[in-house]
Design an enzyme around this catalytic site. Structure first.
Site, PDB file in Angstrom:
ATOM      1  N   LYS A 116       0.959  -1.066   0.047  1.00  0.00           N
ATOM      2  CA  LYS A 116      -0.283  -0.175   0.016  1.00  0.00           C
ATOM      3  C   LYS A 116       0.836   1.545  -0.291  1.00  0.00           C
ATOM      4  O   LYS A 116       0.262   2.346  -0.767  1.00  0.00           O
ATOM      5  CB  LYS A 116      -1.347  -0.321   1.168  1.00  0.00           C
ATOM      6  CG  LYS A 116      -2.030  -1.193   1.467  1.00  0.00           C
ATOM      7  CD  LYS A 116      -2.640  -1.254   2.396  1.00  0.00           C
ATOM      8  CE  LYS A 116      -3.485  -2.249   1.922  1.00  0.00           C
ATOM      9  NZ  LYS A 116      -2.695  -3.657   2.457  1.00  0.00           N
ATOM     10  N   GLU A 183      -1.742   6.394   8.348  1.00  0.00           N
ATOM     11  CA  GLU A 183      -2.413   7.308   6.561  1.00  0.00           C
ATOM     12  C   GLU A 183      -3.914   8.187   7.641  1.00  0.00           C
ATOM     13  O   GLU A 183      -3.848   7.984   9.153  1.00  0.00           O
ATOM     14  CB  GLU A 183      -3.165   6.350   5.574  1.00  0.00           C
ATOM     15  CG  GLU A 183      -4.377   5.571   6.237  1.00  0.00           C
ATOM     16  CD  GLU A 183      -4.649   5.131   5.077  1.00  0.00           C
ATOM     17  OE1 GLU A 183      -3.705   5.004   3.782  1.00  0.00           O
ATOM     18  OE2 GLU A 183      -5.978   4.752   4.670  1.00  0.00           O
ATOM     19  N   HIS A 218     -12.529  -3.500  10.640  1.00  0.00           N
ATOM     20  CA  HIS A 218     -11.987  -3.360   8.993  1.00  0.00           C
ATOM     21  C   HIS A 218     -12.319  -4.276   8.096  1.00  0.00           C
ATOM     22  O   HIS A 218     -11.113  -3.706   7.268  1.00  0.00           O
ATOM     23  CB  HIS A 218     -10.597  -2.497   9.624  1.00  0.00           C
ATOM     24  CG  HIS A 218     -10.740  -1.902  10.096  1.00  0.00           C
ATOM     25  ND1 HIS A 218     -11.012  -0.565   9.678  1.00  0.00           N
ATOM     26  CD2 HIS A 218      -9.562  -1.667  11.633  1.00  0.00           C
ATOM     27  CE1 HIS A 218     -11.098   0.144  10.927  1.00  0.00           C
ATOM     28  NE2 HIS A 218     -10.233  -0.627  12.540  1.00  0.00           N
ATOM     29  N   ARG A 274      -5.282  -9.031  -7.126  1.00  0.00           N
ATOM     30  CA  ARG A 274      -6.135 -10.480  -7.049  1.00  0.00           C
ATOM     31  C   ARG A 274      -7.712 -10.233  -6.602  1.00  0.00           C
ATOM     32  O   ARG A 274      -7.627  -8.988  -7.026  1.00  0.00           O
ATOM     33  CB  ARG A 274      -5.942 -10.926  -5.760  1.00  0.00           C
ATOM     34  CG  ARG A 274      -6.190 -10.063  -3.958  1.00  0.00           C
ATOM     35  CD  ARG A 274      -6.479 -10.788  -2.942  1.00  0.00           C
ATOM     36  NE  ARG A 274      -6.696  -9.906  -1.721  1.00  0.00           N
ATOM     37  CZ  ARG A 274      -7.748  -8.912  -1.104  1.00  0.00           C
ATOM     38  NH1 ARG A 274      -8.606 -10.231  -1.611  1.00  0.00           N
ATOM     39  NH2 ARG A 274      -7.184  -8.423  -0.344  1.00  0.00           N
TER      40      ARG A 274
END
Length: 614
Positions: A116, A183, A218, A274
């Site tokens: 990421k 983030e 999450h 994926r």
């Protein structure tokens, strides 16, 4: 042409890929850990190969063993599924170096997007370096993998170090890579994603949008396609950004670009290189088999210039063996029965299979497709409500209530849905007549009309545990060989079906019993209790028991006997099913005993600590 496919995965996704392979006449090869020797994916494959040596949680991360298995079994292609090594560029290279076909994107594309941190740089987005009070809240995320593992929300600077430590450990366990990054955390955003499909000839499809906002820890719980309520302009922007991301890395195959949407603004999250867990909703809406498309692309075939048109609406719900009311604690045990007519059911289990502690607790994905969103919601909620799910506790009731919640039906949901509504969605609502139905069915199966006694003042009684409380059912045999109960007319009773008339309304109860104590009445789970409780099983007030089998990862810093603790304060952490689970103090008081230690294996109900209540 591909003739034999090894799936480098397990459970539901392995079974899903095998299903398409069988339809295409392609032979299938499964790999399995020792713990999965009798798992469904190993049973349904044409060939199964044991992966030796590694611990169950690490087995499917051993790319070297998987490549050897593919060669030994004569497979000519490898499909990675999702999770484990599906976004590992080194594994993709090892497959290709062995002369096998890789049913996935090029290793270079995986390398560019699977991390990421690198993906954000590619998209011109920088991660946080140093966090100040003004940056809060922030999100700690694993650089590799997904599924909510290695992810923590931090709202206070004092919590940052512990969140980083926990996220690194969880990410390393799940993906073999402990890198994490920070983030900004966008409150009350919607999680929206775009399915892409790209061939080796330069064609890239953007297959609509999906909304995956309903999440726990999450990790997605309910997903749908298309994402409702997006403007045409925003949808077009999401498609454009997704195609641009795919072209930037010369992407090939199926992938997903994920965004956090707040109002009409989209924030890039990541690109998953994926197949996604939620791919069936896109399949339903576009009339595609994405696994088949992956195989076609791997064989070098060309996509049409334009994708098929979307039709209707599809919603998927993930059925987990877990207790949402107890911090989503995973559950283990025998899945006696799982049937859900009327919807697509993707699962890695059959009746009688064991749900173990080593892997994700997802039992199945239920998918409904209908002309409109409202009809899809109704169809899926009804199928879940009527399903026979006999085994460990599941999130079935939560799913039904979530689907029918006004915030969801009006498409006003966001990623904070469960933060706001979980207590109401998990409030116990047991059927008050379930214990009586269970008792009558049991009486019928045991007595066969032989239980009548000429003592009308002494009814038969049976005790059951239901929704954490004890309930007593009272009934008596009649002279004619029937059964009766106060205030309720028994219309019919046998070992499997009981019909009661309550206030003039007849209700049908289907009853199933497994072993001596587990009873399922429609959608209610009961535990038959002994007439005289065993006093040796009682624990002192303040006892902290292991909620699941697992491994003690760590003890709270500075925790020792004699320490003062607050109710709800984290005392220790268990690792089970590839995730860390916080175990908290059951009461405010003083820690009078600590029996747990890092590295210790524990079983459900094991005494971990005792807090002497204040």
């Amino acid at each position: 042409m591909i003739t034999s496919v090894l799936v480098a995965n397990r459970g539901e996704i392995a079974c899903r890929v095998f299903r398409t392979c069988r339809e295409w006449g392609i032979r299938t090869v499964a790999v399995h850990s020792d713990a999965d020797e009798n798992a469904l994916h190993a049973r349904v494959a044409d060939t199964a190969v044991r992966l030796p040596g590694a611990a169950p949680a690490e087995t499917y991360l051993r790319g070297d063993l998987i490549v050897k298995a593919a060669v030994a079994a004569g497979a000519d292609a490898v499909h990675p599924g999702y999770g484990f090594l599906s976004e590992n560029a080194d594994f993709a290279r090892a497959v290709l170096d062995a002369g096998l076909v890789w049913i996935g994107p090029p290793p270079e594309a995986i390398e560019a997007m699977a991390s990421k941190t690198r993906a954000k740089k590619l998209m011109g987005i920088s991660s946080l370096r140093e966090v100040t009070e003004g940056d809060l809240p922030v999100l700690v995320k694993a650089a590799a993998g997904g599924g909510g593992r290695g992810m923590r929300i931090v709202r206070r600077l004092a919590e940052l170090d512990a969140a980083l430590e926990g996220a690194r450990a969880e990410a390393a366990s799940a993906f073999g890579d402990g890198e994490v990054f920070l983030e900004p955390y966008v409150e009350n955003g919607r999680h929206v994603e775009v399915q892409i499909l790209a061939d080796t000839h330069g064609t890239v499809w953007a297959l609509g949008t999906r909304d995956c906002s309903l999440q726990r820890r999450h990790q997605k719980v309910i997903e749908e396609a298309p994402a409702p309520g997006l403007s045409e302009e925003l949808t077009e922007e999401l498609h454009t950004l997704s195609v641009r991301a795919a072209r930037a890395v010369d992407y090939v195959g199926a992938g997903t670009v994920e965004f956090l949407v707040a109002g009409d603004k989209a924030h890039f999250l990541e690109m998953n290189t994926r197949l996604q867990v939620e791919h069936p909703v896109t399949e339903a809406v576009f009339g595609l088999d994405l696994v088949a498309e992956q195989i076609r692309i791997a064989e070098g075939r060309t996509l049409a210039q334009d994708p098929p048109r979307a039709r209707g609406h599809a919603i998927e719900a993930r059925l987990y063996a877990e207790d949402p009311a107890s911090d989503w604690t995973p559950q283990t045990g025998t899945l006696h029965r799982l049937t859900m007519p009327g919807v697509r059911l993707d699962t890695g289990y059959e009746d009688g299979d064991e749900i173990g502690v080593h892997y994700d607790p997802m039992l199945a994905k239920a998918v409904a497709h209908a002309p409109t969103r409202a009809e899809a919601i109704r169809r899926l909620a009804g199928a879940l409500e009527r399903a026979a799910i006999h085994g460990p506790l599941t999130n079935r009731d939560l799913l039904v209530r979530s689907l029918r919640h006004k915030e969801f039906t009006t498409a006003a949901m966001d990623t904070g849905f469960y933060d706001r509504h979980l207590p109401d969605l998990t409030a116990a609502a047991p059927d008050p007549h379930a214990p009586l139905a269970a008792a009558l069915a049991d009486a019928r199966s045991r007595s066969r009309f032989g239980g009548w006694r000429n003592v009308p003042s002494q009814p038969q009684t049976k005790r059951y545990g239901m929704a954490g409380e004890e309930h007593e059912a009272r009934y008596h045999h009649t002279r004619g060989g029937g059964l009766a109960a106060d205030g309720v007319r028994v219309v019919h009773a046998d070992a499997g079906v009981v019909v009661l008339e309550v206030d003039g309304v007849q209700r049908r109860f289907e009853v199933a019993r497994y072993g001596d104590d587990q009873v399922y009445v429609n959608t209610t789970t009961l535990t038959a209790l002994p007439r005289f409780p065993d006093p040796t099983t009682q624990h002192a007030p303040g006892s902290l028991l292991a909620p699941m089998p697992g491994t003690v990862v760590r003890i709270a810093e500075g925790l020792a006997v004699g320490a003062a603790v607050e109710a709800g304060e984290p005392l220790l952490w268990l690792e089970a099913m590839k995730m860390e689970h916080k175990v908290t103090a059951p009461a405010t008081g003083v820690l009078s005993a600590l029996h747990a230690a890092p590295g210790q294996q524990v079983e459900p109900g094991m005494l971990l600590a005792v807090v002497q209540p204040a």
